[in-house]
Design a protein around this motif. Sequence first.
Motif, short mmCIF file in Angstrom:
data_model
loop_
_atom_site.label_atom_id
_atom_site.label_comp_id
_atom_site.label_asym_id
_atom_site.label_seq_id
_atom_site.Cartn_x
_atom_site.Cartn_y
_atom_site.Cartn_z
N THR A 17 1.22 -1.09 -0.02
CA THR A 17 -0.53 -0.21 -0.06
C THR A 17 0.98 1.11 0.03
O THR A 17 1.58 1.19 0.14
N ASN A 48 -12.68 -8.82 -2.13
CA ASN A 48 -12.02 -8.07 -0.80
C ASN A 48 -13.25 -7.56 -0.40
O ASN A 48 -14.00 -6.45 0.05
N VAL A 56 -9.44 -11.49 -1.72
CA VAL A 56 -8.55 -10.59 -1.03
C VAL A 56 -9.04 -11.88 0.29
O VAL A 56 -9.71 -11.46 1.20
N ARG A 93 -8.37 -11.83 7.18
CA ARG A 93 -7.36 -12.03 7.60
C ARG A 93 -7.88 -12.95 9.48
O ARG A 93 -6.86 -13.02 10.04
N GLN A 121 -5.03 -13.68 -2.22
CA GLN A 121 -4.31 -13.09 -1.66
C GLN A 121 -4.13 -13.02 -0.01
O GLN A 121 -5.33 -12.92 0.01
N GLN A 126 -2.46 -11.08 2.68
CA GLN A 126 -2.17 -10.41 3.74
C GLN A 126 -0.84 -10.27 5.32
O GLN A 126 -0.99 -12.00 5.50
N HIS A 138 2.22 -8.32 6.84
CA HIS A 138 2.52 -7.63 7.21
C HIS A 138 2.05 -6.88 7.32
O HIS A 138 0.80 -6.11 6.34
N THR A 161 -4.07 -4.73 11.17
CA THR A 161 -4.91 -4.83 10.36
C THR A 161 -6.53 -4.27 11.49
O THR A 161 -5.79 -3.89 12.57
N LYS A 167 0.54 -9.06 0.32
CA LYS A 167 0.04 -7.79 0.85
C LYS A 167 0.82 -7.10 1.86
O LYS A 167 0.37 -8.23 3.26
N ILE A 168 1.86 -6.67 1.64
CA ILE A 168 1.95 -5.49 3.09
C ILE A 168 1.14 -4.56 3.11
O ILE A 168 1.22 -3.36 2.39
N GLU A 169 0.45 -4.00 5.07
CA GLU A 169 -0.70 -3.40 4.75
C GLU A 169 0.44 -2.06 5.77
O GLU A 169 1.01 -2.21 6.38
#
Length: 310
Positions: free
Chosen positions: A10, A116, A139, A142, A161, A163, A165, A168, A247-249
């Motif tokens: 992101t 998502n 997506v 989590r 996909q 997440q 890292h 959340t 995915k890196i948040e």
Amino acid sequence: MNKKPELLATAASLKEAAALLDAGADALLIGDDRFGMRLAGHFTLEDTKAVIEMAHARGRKVVAGLGGLMPNSLLDELPAYVKAIGELGVDAVEFGDPAVLAAVRQEAPGLKLHWNAEMTSTNYATSNYWGRKGASRVVLARELNMDEITEMVPLLEIEAQVQVHGMTNIYHSKRKLVASYMAHQGRPTDGGSLGKERGLFLVEAERPGEIFPIYEDDNGTHIMSSDDICIMEDLHIMMEAGVQSFKIEGLLKPIVYNAAVVRAYRTAIDAYAADPEGYAFQDEWLDEVRKLQDPERELSFGFFYKEQVY
């Protein structure tokens, strides 16, 4: 694993977009706050054009986040925005509301669709349903644990996909709860920001050592986790299972931190792709991340190894 998985990050600004691409991100998630939910930053159409040109020049991709809750008042603006980002060359759109899917079909039918739905994307049947409606990716929620993810991926008809890292969301309300609290305490905001830049947080009396970031925007109130997911140690399990995108948040994190995270995961993904049989996680890959990690936020496995009770 048939092909190297995508590393998606992101971006909150043009500056961060450039830094994440330099660090090795394969794709960037950006968007307009009107239509996205918990975006790292707001991108105008002019900014979006710049990011797309920047990414495409390097052979990378840009995903537009349109996962917000769509009220009637936004539906008149949605088609024009979808048409505009389609013409600019965005590669895919994240959506939860079928109104977005309908707008994409009408205004930009060439765009890929990534479903998502936050915590409701928990099984392969529902994911495949949206695949048959036009989505090319799901997506995953989590809240799924590692077994649920790896058992689900082979049954999917579309990409997955996950997440791997970052923080959340643990609570969302369309209501402006922080503004209401401030008013109740006799501290009206007088129009001041209660957004991400304010740095507000919650602390529970029973758990004083845990800090939960909280902010408000046009989509309502968002309370975030007190720790950060970090699944790099067992990333190879999901690569072996065939997860197509990680995915890196980067929400509420500085650029230097997010770039370090991308570099670390880039190293792990490339090492596994080069030699799956001989791959072994190296703890020093996370050294830079640990140096930059907020000491009040633990790196954890999140839900990855928690038994779920339904």
